[in-house]
Design a protein around this motif. Structure first.
Motif, short mmCIF file in Angstrom:
data_model
loop_
_atom_site.label_atom_id
_atom_site.label_comp_id
_atom_site.label_asym_id
_atom_site.label_seq_id
_atom_site.Cartn_x
_atom_site.Cartn_y
_atom_site.Cartn_z
N ILE A 7 43.75 -11.81 42.43
CA ILE A 7 42.59 -12.51 41.09
C ILE A 7 43.22 -12.57 39.92
N THR A 8 44.63 -11.62 39.90
CA THR A 8 44.77 -11.18 38.45
C THR A 8 46.32 -12.32 38.60
N ALA A 55 43.71 -4.54 40.64
CA ALA A 55 42.59 -5.85 40.51
C ALA A 55 41.30 -5.84 40.96
N THR A 58 39.83 -3.44 38.74
CA THR A 58 38.59 -4.14 37.88
C THR A 58 37.54 -5.03 38.09
N ILE A 59 37.24 -4.26 39.84
CA ILE A 59 36.22 -5.66 40.25
C ILE A 59 35.68 -4.40 40.25
N ASN A 62 34.19 -4.05 36.38
CA ASN A 62 33.38 -5.43 35.61
C ASN A 62 32.60 -6.35 36.59
N SER A 66 31.52 -11.05 38.22
CA SER A 66 31.81 -11.69 36.88
C SER A 66 33.69 -12.08 36.85
N VAL A 67 34.90 -11.07 38.23
CA VAL A 67 35.98 -10.96 37.61
C VAL A 67 36.33 -12.23 38.78
N LYS A 70 36.05 -15.31 36.19
CA LYS A 70 37.29 -15.82 35.46
C LYS A 70 38.92 -16.09 35.93
N ALA A 71 38.50 -15.57 37.17
CA ALA A 71 39.64 -16.09 37.83
C ALA A 71 39.40 -17.14 38.76
#
Length: 79
Positions: A7-8, A55, A58-59, A62, A66-67, A70-71
């Protein structure tokens, strides 16, 4: 895929161990990676990702869709 967050994009970093006598030896700082399953309600399926602890937070904040969107835009994920 080795020690990289899907993800990041976090990867291992390099630095030095510094002893009391100020000797420096090389070391690696590894990201806190976890293998985690997430449910995608839109696609009605489970996916397994190798993600860092940040991450996961973040999941949780959000939402997985959506994550993932964006990834995919950043090119970090192949799912």
């Amino acid at each position: 895929m080795a020690r990289v967050c899907q993800i990041t994009g976090k990867r291992p970093q390099v630095g030095n161990n510094v002893s009391h006598s100020n000797n420096k030896t090389r070391r690696r700082f590894l990201p806190n990676l976890q293998k985690k399953r997430f449910y995608l309600p839109e696609e009605d399926k489970w996916i397994t990702l190798k993600v860092s602890a940040s991450a996961i937070r973040t999941i949780n904040k959000n939402g997985i869709t959506s994550v993932l969107k964006k990834a995919r835009e950043n090119g970090n994920i192949l799912v």
